[in-house]
Structure formats: structure tokens, C-alpha cells
Design a protein around this motif. Sequence first.
Motif, short mmCIF file in Angstrom:
data_model
loop_
_atom_site.label_atom_id
_atom_site.label_comp_id
_atom_site.label_asym_id
_atom_site.label_seq_id
_atom_site.Cartn_x
_atom_site.Cartn_y
_atom_site.Cartn_z
N GLU A 14 29.42 0.73 31.50
CA GLU A 14 30.44 0.22 32.43
C GLU A 14 29.88 0.01 33.83
N GLN A 15 28.64 -0.49 33.87
CA GLN A 15 28.01 -0.89 35.12
C GLN A 15 28.12 -2.41 35.22
N TYR A 16 28.40 -2.91 36.41
CA TYR A 16 28.67 -4.32 36.61
C TYR A 16 27.51 -5.04 37.28
N SER A 17 27.42 -6.34 37.01
CA SER A 17 26.43 -7.19 37.64
C SER A 17 26.93 -8.63 37.58
N ILE A 18 26.19 -9.52 38.20
CA ILE A 18 26.51 -10.95 38.07
C ILE A 18 25.37 -11.63 37.33
N TRP A 19 25.69 -12.74 36.67
CA TRP A 19 24.74 -13.47 35.85
C TRP A 19 25.05 -14.95 35.98
N ALA A 20 24.05 -15.78 35.94
CA ALA A 20 24.26 -17.23 36.01
C ALA A 20 25.22 -17.67 34.90
N ALA A 21 26.24 -18.42 35.26
CA ALA A 21 27.29 -18.80 34.31
C ALA A 21 26.77 -19.67 33.18
N ASP A 22 25.69 -20.40 33.42
CA ASP A 22 25.19 -21.31 32.39
C ASP A 22 24.16 -20.66 31.46
N ARG A 23 23.96 -19.36 31.59
CA ARG A 23 23.00 -18.65 30.74
C ARG A 23 23.71 -17.64 29.86
#
Length: 65
Positions: A14-23
Motif C-alpha cells: 500500500e505504498q503509492y507512486s506515479i507512473w507514465a500513463a502510456d506505460r
Amino acid sequence: MQGAEFKVVVNGEEQYSIWAADRPCPAGWREEGFSGNRNECLEHIDQVWTDMRPRSLREAMERAE
């Protein structure tokens, strides 16, 4: 990366991050359901990730009480 689109991802701890939407999500992570520009995603994470401890640590601490 001006105008880049991101998605919020979360792992089994339950750790959060961001990731490129197209990947595709990296192994061990899943889409949380929110997407937007970088700042919007980081603001969303600030609102929903209120306990920074990994899930396994939170559970261990609860058992020790």
C-alpha cells in the motif's frame, strides 16, 4: 515532460507512486484509479496516503498491541 499524463499506482504494501500513463504498470504494482498531470497525481497521493508505514509493518504493530 510538460503536459505528460501520469497514473497513480500502488503496490502490495500500500505504498503509492506515479507512473507514465502510456506505460504498463511495473511488476508488483497496480493502477489505483487516479490519473492526471504530475502535480495532480502527487496531490492525490498526499490526500490518500496518510500512513506512510508499509502495510506489513502496520499489521505487525497492531498484532503487538
